[in-house]
Design a protein around this motif. Structure first.
Motif, PDB file in Angstrom:
ATOM      1  N   UNK A 525      -8.599  30.362  -2.313  1.00 38.35           N
ATOM      2  CA  UNK A 525      -7.425  31.231  -2.436  1.00 38.35           C
ATOM      3  C   UNK A 525      -7.274  31.735  -3.861  1.00 38.35           C
ATOM      4  N   UNK A 526      -7.349  30.812  -4.800  1.00 37.97           N
ATOM      5  CA  UNK A 526      -7.136  31.194  -6.191  1.00 37.97           C
ATOM      6  C   UNK A 526      -7.721  30.137  -7.090  1.00 37.97           C
ATOM      7  N   UNK A 527      -8.037  30.531  -8.293  1.00 40.90           N
ATOM      8  CA  UNK A 527      -8.431  29.541  -9.279  1.00 40.90           C
ATOM      9  C   UNK A 527      -7.901  29.984 -10.629  1.00 40.90           C
ATOM     10  N   UNK A 528      -7.676  29.009 -11.484  1.00 42.17           N
ATOM     11  CA  UNK A 528      -7.140  29.336 -12.794  1.00 42.17           C
ATOM     12  C   UNK A 528      -8.253  29.881 -13.669  1.00 42.17           C
ATOM     13  N   UNK A 529      -7.857  30.412 -14.808  1.00 40.43           N
ATOM     14  CA  UNK A 529      -8.811  31.094 -15.686  1.00 40.43           C
ATOM     15  C   UNK A 529      -9.991  30.230 -16.066  1.00 40.43           C
ATOM     16  N   UNK A 530      -9.699  28.999 -16.427  1.00 46.35           N
ATOM     17  CA  UNK A 530     -10.804  28.157 -16.890  1.00 46.35           C
ATOM     18  C   UNK A 530     -11.428  27.362 -15.752  1.00 46.35           C
ATOM     19  N   UNK A 531     -11.082  27.724 -14.543  1.00 48.77           N
ATOM     20  CA  UNK A 531     -11.677  27.096 -13.361  1.00 48.77           C
ATOM     21  C   UNK A 531     -11.419  25.606 -13.305  1.00 48.77           C
ATOM     22  N   UNK A 532     -10.303  25.162 -13.893  1.00 48.27           N
ATOM     23  CA  UNK A 532     -10.084  23.726 -13.803  1.00 48.27           C
ATOM     24  C   UNK A 532      -9.200  23.405 -12.602  1.00 48.27           C
ATOM     25  N   UNK A 533      -8.745  24.415 -11.910  1.00 47.94           N
ATOM     26  CA  UNK A 533      -7.911  24.169 -10.750  1.00 47.94           C
ATOM     27  C   UNK A 533      -8.237  25.179  -9.654  1.00 47.94           C
ATOM     28  N   UNK A 534      -8.429  24.681  -8.448  1.00 43.78           N
ATOM     29  CA  UNK A 534      -8.730  25.563  -7.325  1.00 43.78           C
ATOM     30  C   UNK A 534      -7.686  25.377  -6.243  1.00 43.78           C
ATOM     31  N   UNK A 535      -7.154  26.470  -5.766  1.00 45.51           N
ATOM     32  CA  UNK A 535      -6.281  26.394  -4.599  1.00 45.51           C
ATOM     33  C   UNK A 535      -7.072  26.960  -3.432  1.00 45.51           C
ATOM     34  N   UNK A 536      -7.077  26.250  -2.337  1.00 44.82           N
ATOM     35  CA  UNK A 536      -7.897  26.702  -1.223  1.00 44.82           C
ATOM     36  C   UNK A 536      -7.280  26.311   0.108  1.00 44.82           C
TER      37      UNK A 536
END
Lengths: 841, 67
Positions: A525-536
């Protein structure tokens, strides 16, 4: 506008490739061309001819010229984009340059101070013999810069919070102390290892060493105005995931245009093993003379008139030493932010084993300081429209989902009395805590909108546990739990959770030890800029295994948040939190999160920690940012699990039993998984049991008996079992064994490293994978038609084909050889496969 | 612009390296500083002890652990 203006006004000499002839376009012509360009930047010759026909004002222009116009126009567009990009990079680089120069300046001052001081001391030592007095000794100690860091909170005289004048003096002192930390060396800062420098980096991050409490500092640049940044950062719960609430109890304006606030902040406990923390602080916001804005904060202690104990028994009072953020406006828009967090989390009240967690400035940096900077940057990027999101959701909506998942999980782990949680009597085993929350009013008030209360039945039940694991890489564990849900999750329990979202009653399932395998598909669904968090979103595919399970054969959805799995993020605390969600995915959908959190404990007590903390990496290796932390081997981590379920009045005890059993099963699965992914010295996972040695001997011997050739070339016959095992293990072709039973479909029993990689699984998980599921139709047919031959002659070659990994990824191979493996008594033991030159498609 | 950027990048790398060097130097100096401080304290307390003879001054007794 500007682009075509300059184009038709000048016969530019740099367009020599147009072979001479230039055409002057009228503004109307240009407008017509631009309109077409906006729709289609690269029109076909047909379209161009059509254009000339349709547009009378263009009829005097040659088709070739039109073509050239479009070429030039595209070229110009490209150049403009490139120059915009370069300017962005330039801004970042310039700001970074400024920061680095400042740091350089500071360091030079520090060095020259030290040189001066040391010179002074050397002089003293040489001349001290017999001539100095006590006073000189004192003065040397005081002149050292250690004064501040050894004793950052020297005793203040008694002052009363209730007197505003005194408050202002505390505030000013806090400000001065904070500034010394933010831009100076009042704390012994060491740069955090592993943070990626360069124009795209988050900023400069430093952590404290040898100071009272723990501190972290971050400095970075964002393209937001200072007041906007201050507003974002002051809203601590929006970016600090462990912050339960910030309550401002009093606001006092100061004479100089600033504000003093008295604030109570509550911080969630990260595990179930220790209590949560709260702070009682004075927060001072003010502008400085140079145009920058400061918000600084410090605990009020009993010495400064603050209240003594925490407000609620669920909390332990922690201390905040002068912290805050300094925001300086930056030339050309944007701000430079310095953030300092300095806290003392009262380690003594924590079980010894958990203490590293409360003593680690790196964890503080990751969870608070860097998180703050990240959040501001994320918002800045969203505001400027640089972030593109799929699924048609506003970034803010998705962020709210992430926040609610985190919050719900934290609430479950903590189980605060004032949220309405109360413990339920245990079944004797102390390993798992069960808490229930039936007071829907409080539950609703604390975090959830009251709108969906009916869907949570008469209450919520939470089963939770924390445990220690040794030598398990935390990132690998969380990644495994995410990617191989079937390894630990029970489909029936998932279905129960999903059903509680609907009005339809659903029977409490009994937990099966084997569980149901379910296939999951992860939709990002989304991820933060530094890819340390993924929403799925995780879609759990339904299969109906038996008639009574037909009811749960529909697809289910989980909203899932996976954070901290990026290898480049230092100080890794990783978690996987998920909540069932219905197909509507409404923005305010009810969420009842469950999940896992792993926190590595680094050995703080180790005296060598000093060196490792101050160890700096050379520029080359820090630029690529790929170096792994060496703490991944021989380390400990705390795993916290919390699962939440709804219940009705009559089903409470059943749900409790199910939840307890389920969490026990999950813990068991994790221990199994942990064992499988623990890195062993030498080659990863290489099995060394006598059984494995025997099996490998049978595999290779059978191969040479049947085919007349050696599996590993001619010289392998003579080598011993260990070497043979290693050769097979490291072989680049996938070598797999599967069971050979007449009454059951074959399942895999063994695979070498390449085989495990190909099937995307582990040795333990491998044994649940069926051969039928791995081969595709033509592969199955080829095997069936050759099966008799294999049984008779011992082996067969299969043509190139496609098979599927356990994650559903197609794998192609160029050739396969199948042979039957016979044991020492010449009876059939299993089937072995080699898949030559396999690769993911 | 491209050239300016690469110049800035190189310059930043250079300053980063330089800062790293300074940090190391500062650290070494800091260690030296501590050592000198310790030496100085010792020396002073020794001097003091010899000056005061057996008279046990409470202010310097903490620093005179070793002789």
């Amino acid at each position: 506008m500007m682009a075509h203006h300059s184009m038709d006004d000048r016969d530019s000499p740099d367009k020599g490739f147009d072979s001479g002839k230039y055409v002057r376009y009228t503004p109307e012509q240009v407008e017509a061309l631009e309109r077409v360009y906006a729709e289609c930047p690269k029109p076909s010759s047909l379209r161009r001819q059509q254009l000339i026909r349709e547009c009378p004002i263009l009829c005097n222009i040659e088709p070739r010229q039109i073509k050239v116009w479009f070429q030039n126009r595209r070229c110009r567009e490209k150049q403009r984009k490139e120059s915009a990009r370069l300017q962005t990079v330039n801004r970042k680089l310039s700001a970074m340059n400024k920061l680095l120069m400042e740091e350089n300046d500071r360091l030079q001052k520090q060095v020259s101070n030290l040189v001066y001081e040391n010179g002074f001391m050397k002089h003293r030592i040489h001349t001290a013999s017999g001539t100095t007095t006590d006073n000189s000794c004192e003065s040397v100690v005081v002149s050292g810069q250690q004064r501040q860091q050894q004793n950052p909170t020297h005793q203040h005289p008694q002052r009363d919070v209730n007197n505003p004048a005194n408050l202002l003096s505390i505030a000013e002192e806090t400000l001065a102390e904070f500034l010394c930390k933010a831009t100076g060396t009042a704390v012994d800062w060491v740069q955090m290892i592993g943070m990626k420098p360069g124009p795209d980096s988050i900023g400069i991050v430093a952590v404290s060493r040898n100071c009272s409490g723990i501190a972290a500092r971050a400095c970075g640049l964002v393209s937001l105005e200072p007041m906007k940044v201050a507003e974002i950062l002051k809203d601590r719960p929006s970016w600090f995931r462990d912050c339960r609430c910030v309550e401002t109890l009093n606001v006092i304006p100061t004479g100089n245009g600033g504000t003093i606030e008295l604030v109570n902040t509550q911080i969630y406990a990260p595990t179930t093993l220790a209590a949560a923390r709260d702070f009682w602080t004075l927060r001072y916001s003010t502008s400085l003379e140079d145009g920058s804005y400061v918000v600084c904060e410090r605990s009020l202690t009993s010495a400064t008139g603050g209240p003594n104990g925490p407000l609620s028994s669920s909390f332990v009072r922690a201390k905040m030493l002068s912290s805050g953020f300094l925001i300086r406006p930056c030339d050309g828009g944007g701000s430079i932010i310095h953030i300092v967090d300095h806290v003392d989390l009262d380690v003594s009240s924590v079980p010894e084993v958990l203490r590293p967690l409360y003593e680690s400035s790196k964890i503080l940096a990751q969870k608070m300081t860097v998180a703050a900077l990240r959040h501001v940057r994320q918002i800045a990027q969203e505001t400027s429209g640089e972030v593109q999101y799929s699924g048609g959701r506003q970034p803010a909506v998705l962020r709210t989902f992430s926040q609610r998942l985190c919050r719900g999980f934290n609430d479950a782990v903590n189980g605060f009395v004032d949220d309405g949680w109360s413990p339920m009597s245990s079944d004797g085993g102390e390993d798992i805590t069960i808490m229930i929350n039936s007071s829907s009013a409080k539950f609703a008030g604390s975090q959830y909108g009251s709108s969906f209360l009916p869907s949570f039945g008469s209450g919520v039940l939470c089963a939770k546990a924390s445990m220690l694991l040794q030598n398990v890489p935390p990132l690998v564990l969380i990644r495994f739990l995410r990617e191989h849900r079937a390894e630990w999750a029970d489909y029936g329990v998932d279905a129960y959770s999903a059903a509680s979202l609907r009005a339809t009653p659903y029977a409490v399932p009994c937990v099966r030890t084997g569980g149901f395998p379910s296939n999951q598909v992860i939709l990002p669904l989304a991820q933060t800029l530094e890819h340390e968090e993924f929403l799925e979103v995780v879609r759990l595919g339904g299969h109906a295994y038996s008639p009574e399970d037909m009811g749960l054969s529909r697809d289910m959805y989980l909203l899932q948040l996976c954070s901290g799995v990026d290898e480049n993020v230092v100080g890794g605390c990783a978690q996987l939190v998920f909540a069932p969600i219905d197909e509507s995915f409404a923005d305010d959908a009810p969420l009842l999160p469950s999940g896992f959190r792993v926190i590595p404990l680094d050995q703080k007590t180790n005296p060598n920690d000093h060196q490792s903390a101050s160890r700096t990496r050379d520029l080359a290796s820090s630029l690529d940012g790929s170096t792994k932390t060496d703490s991944e081997t021989n380390s400990r981590l705390v795993l916290t699990i919390a699962f939440q379920f709804t219940f009705d009045n009559h089903s409470r005890d059943n749900v409790a039993t199910m939840a307890r059993q389920y969490v026990r099963n999950v813990v068991g699965s994790i221990q199994r998984v942990a064992l499988a992914i623990t890195p062993r010295p030498g080659s990863m996972q290489l099995p060394t049991s006598p059984e494995a040695l025997t099996l490998v001997r049978w595999i290779t011997r059978s191969y040479s008996i049947h085919t007349g050739a050696d599996l590993f070339g001619a010289d392998s016959q003579s080598c011993g079992g260990d070497t043979l095992l290693k050769q097979l293990w490291d072989h680049s072709d996938a070598i797999l064994c599967c069971s050979l039973k007449t009454n059951a479909s074959p399942v895999f029993t063994f695979a070498n490293q390449a085989g495990l990689d190909m099937l995307e699984t582990t040795l333990v998980a491998l044994q649940d994978i069926m051969l039928d599921k791995t081969l595709d139709d033509s592969g199955r047919r080829a095997l069936c038609s050759e099966f008799a031959k294999i049984m008779q002659q011992g082996y067969a070659n299969l043509p190139a084909g496609i098979c599927v990994s356990s994650m559903g990824r197609p794998v192609s191979y160029e050739q396969a050889t199948v042979w039957k493996v016979v044991d020492d008594n010449e009876s059939n033991h299993c089937l072995a496969f080699t898949l030559v030159s396999w690769s993911f498609v | 612009m491209e050239r300016l950027n690469s110049k800035l990048f190189v310059e930043n790398c250079y300053i980063m390296k330089e800062n790293e060097r300074l940090r190391k130097k500062a650290e070494l100096l800091n260690q030296e500083n501590q050592q000198l401080l310790f030496q100085l304290k010792q020396k002073l307390s020794k001097t003091k002890n010899s000056n005061n003879g057996s008279n046990n001054d409470n202010k310097s007794s903490s620093a005179s652990g070793q002789s």
